[in-house]
Write a protein that holds these residues in place. Sequence first.
Motif, PDB file in Angstrom:
ATOM      1  N   GLU A 169      45.479  64.654  93.222  1.00 16.55           N
ATOM      2  CA  GLU A 169      44.434  65.345  93.988  1.00 16.55           C
ATOM      3  C   GLU A 169      44.458  64.894  95.455  1.00 16.55           C
ATOM      4  OE1 GLU A 169      40.509  64.306  92.617  1.00 16.55           O
ATOM      5  OE2 GLU A 169      39.502  65.661  94.042  1.00 16.55           O
ATOM      6  N   PRO A 170      44.418  65.826  96.372  1.00 11.82           N
ATOM      7  CA  PRO A 170      44.285  65.421  97.784  1.00 11.82           C
ATOM      8  C   PRO A 170      42.916  64.763  97.984  1.00 11.82           C
ATOM      9  CG  PRO A 170      44.808  67.776  97.562  1.00 11.82           C
ATOM     10  CD  PRO A 170      44.426  67.287  96.208  1.00 11.82           C
ATOM     11  N   LEU A 171      42.881  63.616  98.648  1.00 15.41           N
ATOM     12  CA  LEU A 171      41.618  62.896  98.843  1.00 15.41           C
ATOM     13  C   LEU A 171      41.571  62.326 100.259  1.00 15.41           C
ATOM     14  CD1 LEU A 171      41.422  60.997  95.405  1.00 15.41           C
ATOM     15  CD2 LEU A 171      39.867  62.819  96.162  1.00 15.41           C
ATOM     16  N   TYR A 172      40.381  61.887 100.660  1.00 20.40           N
ATOM     17  CA  TYR A 172      40.179  61.380 102.013  1.00 20.40           C
ATOM     18  C   TYR A 172      40.197  59.849 101.998  1.00 20.40           C
ATOM     19  CZ  TYR A 172      39.064  66.099 103.302  1.00 20.40           C
ATOM     20  OH  TYR A 172      39.160  67.438 103.526  1.00 20.40           O
ATOM     21  N   PRO A 173      41.166  59.236 102.687  1.00 24.52           N
ATOM     22  CA  PRO A 173      41.255  57.776 102.700  1.00 24.52           C
ATOM     23  C   PRO A 173      40.322  57.177 103.749  1.00 24.52           C
ATOM     24  CG  PRO A 173      43.053  58.687 103.975  1.00 24.52           C
ATOM     25  CD  PRO A 173      42.249  59.864 103.471  1.00 24.52           C
ATOM     26  N   PHE A 174      39.780  56.027 103.452  1.00 26.82           N
ATOM     27  CA  PHE A 174      39.045  55.268 104.465  1.00 26.82           C
ATOM     28  C   PHE A 174      39.133  53.789 104.110  1.00 26.82           C
ATOM     29  CE2 PHE A 174      35.071  54.215 102.234  1.00 26.82           C
ATOM     30  CZ  PHE A 174      35.134  55.080 101.152  1.00 26.82           C
ATOM     31  N   PHE A 175      38.582  52.935 104.945  1.00 23.23           N
ATOM     32  CA  PHE A 175      38.831  51.491 104.818  1.00 23.23           C
ATOM     33  C   PHE A 175      40.332  51.227 104.687  1.00 23.23           C
ATOM     34  CE2 PHE A 175      34.269  50.415 103.449  1.00 23.23           C
ATOM     35  CZ  PHE A 175      34.016  49.672 104.587  1.00 23.23           C
ATOM     36  N   ILE A 176      41.115  51.960 105.465  1.00 20.49           N
ATOM     37  CA  ILE A 176      42.569  51.761 105.442  1.00 20.49           C
ATOM     38  C   ILE A 176      42.896  50.442 106.138  1.00 20.49           C
ATOM     39  CG2 ILE A 176      44.788  52.631 106.260  1.00 20.49           C
ATOM     40  CD1 ILE A 176      43.596  55.461 106.195  1.00 20.49           C
ATOM     41  N   ASN A 177      43.498  49.531 105.403  1.00 17.53           N
ATOM     42  CA  ASN A 177      43.919  48.227 105.958  1.00 17.53           C
ATOM     43  C   ASN A 177      42.747  47.407 106.495  1.00 17.53           C
ATOM     44  OD1 ASN A 177      45.750  46.209 106.495  1.00 17.53           O
ATOM     45  ND2 ASN A 177      46.926  47.345 108.012  1.00 17.53           N
ATOM     46  N   GLU A 178      41.642  47.388 105.750  1.00 20.50           N
ATOM     47  CA  GLU A 178      40.521  46.507 106.092  1.00 20.50           C
ATOM     48  C   GLU A 178      40.913  45.079 105.709  1.00 20.50           C
ATOM     49  OE1 GLU A 178      37.559  45.984 107.509  1.00 20.50           O
ATOM     50  OE2 GLU A 178      37.537  44.030 106.515  1.00 20.50           O
ATOM     51  N   SER A 179      40.836  44.215 106.704  1.00 24.52           N
ATOM     52  CA  SER A 179      41.247  42.816 106.546  1.00 24.52           C
ATOM     53  C   SER A 179      40.577  42.127 105.347  1.00 24.52           C
ATOM     54  CB  SER A 179      40.875  42.082 107.837  1.00 24.52           C
ATOM     55  OG  SER A 179      40.858  40.713 107.668  1.00 24.52           O
ATOM     56  N   ALA A 180      39.272  42.308 105.211  1.00 23.84           N
ATOM     57  CA  ALA A 180      38.526  41.572 104.190  1.00 23.84           C
ATOM     58  C   ALA A 180      38.816  42.062 102.780  1.00 23.84           C
ATOM     59  CB  ALA A 180      37.030  41.681 104.474  1.00 23.84           C
ATOM     60  N   TYR A 181      39.500  43.191 102.663  1.00 25.86           N
ATOM     61  CA  TYR A 181      39.725  43.763 101.330  1.00 25.86           C
ATOM     62  C   TYR A 181      41.065  43.376 100.713  1.00 25.86           C
ATOM     63  CZ  TYR A 181      35.482  46.614 101.816  1.00 25.86           C
ATOM     64  OH  TYR A 181      34.177  47.045 101.947  1.00 25.86           O
ATOM     65  N   TYR A 182      41.892  42.640 101.475  1.00 32.23           N
ATOM     66  CA  TYR A 182      43.139  42.153 100.869  1.00 32.23           C
ATOM     67  C   TYR A 182      42.806  41.329  99.629  1.00 32.23           C
ATOM     68  CZ  TYR A 182      46.191  43.384 104.873  1.00 32.23           C
ATOM     69  OH  TYR A 182      46.911  44.048 105.840  1.00 32.23           O
ATOM     70  N   GLU A 183      41.835  40.437  99.765  1.00 29.05           N
ATOM     71  CA  GLU A 183      41.496  39.542  98.640  1.00 29.05           C
ATOM     72  C   GLU A 183      40.796  40.290  97.509  1.00 29.05           C
ATOM     73  OE1 GLU A 183      38.858  36.478 100.230  1.00 29.05           O
ATOM     74  OE2 GLU A 183      37.124  37.773  99.861  1.00 29.05           O
ATOM     75  N   LYS A 184      40.235  41.453  97.835  1.00 25.75           N
ATOM     76  CA  LYS A 184      39.585  42.256  96.802  1.00 25.75           C
ATOM     77  C   LYS A 184      40.568  43.206  96.117  1.00 25.75           C
ATOM     78  CE  LYS A 184      35.151  42.433  99.348  1.00 25.75           C
ATOM     79  NZ  LYS A 184      34.387  41.330  98.750  1.00 25.75           N
ATOM     80  N   GLY A 185      41.817  43.233  96.587  1.00 30.90           N
ATOM     81  CA  GLY A 185      42.807  44.134  95.985  1.00 30.90           C
ATOM     82  C   GLY A 185      42.592  45.583  96.378  1.00 30.90           C
TER      83      GLY A 185
END
Lengths: 336, 336
Positions: free
Chosen positions: A283-299
């Motif tokens: 499904e085509p979807l809208y990405p956001f929080f692309i490459n948010e630093s704090a989310y590396y540890e959250k996977g």
Amino acid sequence: MKDQSRLPRLSRVAVCGGTHGNELSGVYLVRELLKVKKKKKKEEEDEDGGAMSVLLVLSNPRAMQQCLRYIDTDLNRCFTHACLIGPTLDKTPYEMRRARELNAMLGPKGSAGAMDLICDLHNTTANMGLSLITYSDHDWICMHIFRHLQRQIPDTPVRYIHYDVTSKESYSLDSVGKHGFAMEVGPQPHGVVRSNIYTTMKSGVQYMLDWVHFFNSGVIFDGGFMDVFTVVKHIDYPRDGETHNITAAIHPQLQDRDFCLLRPGDPLFQTFSGETLRYTGSEPLYPFFINESAYYEKGIALCLARKRRVKIPSVRVQTEEEERQNEQRYTSEEEE
Amino acid sequence: MKDQSRLPRLSRVAVCGGTHGNELSGVYLVRELLKVKKKKKKEEEDEDGGAMSVLLVLSNPRAMQQCLRYIDTDLNRCFTHACLIGPTLDKTPYEMRRARELNAMLGPKGSAGAMDLICDLHNTTANMGLSLITYSDHDWICMHIFRHLQRQIPDTPVRYIHYDVTSKESYSLDSVGKHGFAMEVGPQPHGVVRSNIYTTMKSGVQYMLDWVHFFNSGVIFDGGFMDVFTVVKHIDYPRDGETHNITAAIHPQLQDRDFCLLRPGDPLFQTFSGETLRYTGSEPLYPFFINESAYYEKGIALCLARKRRVKIPSVRVQTEEEERQNEQRYTSEEEE
């Protein structure tokens, strides 16, 4: 849905910064607003009926001092019902204790005594412009504030993001209020304050307070349509099976393209050896929080949302009479 | 200055990443190069005389694991003579101990056994493109590598920065080598890896190793002119006298304009209340490290440099005979 919704006045508003101690626009904006308030030496009051109290809060002072997101655990995940009611022990993480303090100050969550509106200030390394992040696609207050900001801040894209989570499971500071949202502004590296991002956030807060003031004064806000981005899922980075280290970065063609439609087959990641990995969703979807630093540890490498057009009613503040009736209803519901 | 400088071959090169544990391009690049090397199962060798050994080093594994700049203290300030010779005690900061390990591995600093060339990989939140940061304006090896990179990477601005500090006072990891520089690439938020920045750094390292290979093979590199940015001073943020908190951010007209001439009277900061503060220096200078996240705690909002055009000689590797004579000279100097 009624064509006009009459809603209780918003007498008590909280603006919080530093919930993540290294997201500096919110930290410096709340400090600045505190300075301005101190100069005025009393809470802002006016005589046209729009009056409200604005509580300014620095949420995580210890993390701010060290310029870290958090000390023990992410404060902005500590406001679930389960976290807030647990016993406080010596080993209870700092942020868990702080969440209970903030809940006492701004809540208690779900009670009649809670703040009418909480605006929690955040920054992201993602190119997200100004986003309001909420748990509801039918909170007319948040949605009208959104539309007001979208009109007033034409040079920054303003979006409304909806995490479809029950009130009990809602985990963020803003969920303590009767209404609430995170105001997320980016791109800004954590540990940095950029003038343009700070200024956008400052405008966002000012226009939000203006709106509350107009609303409390009896202004009728017309209904209409708006776009809501409802979160569907998130995608992690490709990782090494053994070390769990990431093996690719966001693809350069996707980087900074938050809220641009991602279609099946579009480039998603570029591995560290140079290979392109593509989006395999159907499904085509809208990405956001692309490459948010704090989310590396959250996977989380990026979040994906479905865009829906939602109709919202016109709103106006309740008359005193309506408010009294409403309070009685609220009280009897609580007693049941 | 001689028109041609004959210099010892560069047999042992070190490429280091993760000296600051949250500067992720270098971390992932060194990991990628280690993976490639492991696949090849032996050090890269060739038969045309350009051979060298390349040692790949992850400098601060504990900081990397926690995605922090450092654990106890900034590792990249621990390589002064004074730091390296001190006794190691229980309370010695982690990075101080690690610096001594790295000095044993790559040095000892100032000795004949030290690495011929150390390239230490860094990222900055500032819009600095690719910069080589050195302590010398007459290290022909570093300067020729710079010119090679500048020619080979035309889509990224490449600059040469010179901190005018004596060898004894030099404090960074790269100062342990006979030649050395930091390769600083940005803008990239700390704790983030951006494909474009990673790819620029990867190219930078590859072209640097190519140059060493050509040099060792006997290629003559023509002399000529190049620009050197010599650091003059740095400027702190305006701060509150009591709290020491910053009261302004880099002005939006200066943000991201690293290496664009800053003239007296140009906007420098924008206070959090919206006022513009201007550059009051008397000399036009070139700003860089504008709004580097890690420098808030060091009291540096930006650095200022003077640009000079410098003439460098043509270089070529010494013949074996010249090298023998040179070694004898080096040994007798050491014995003195």
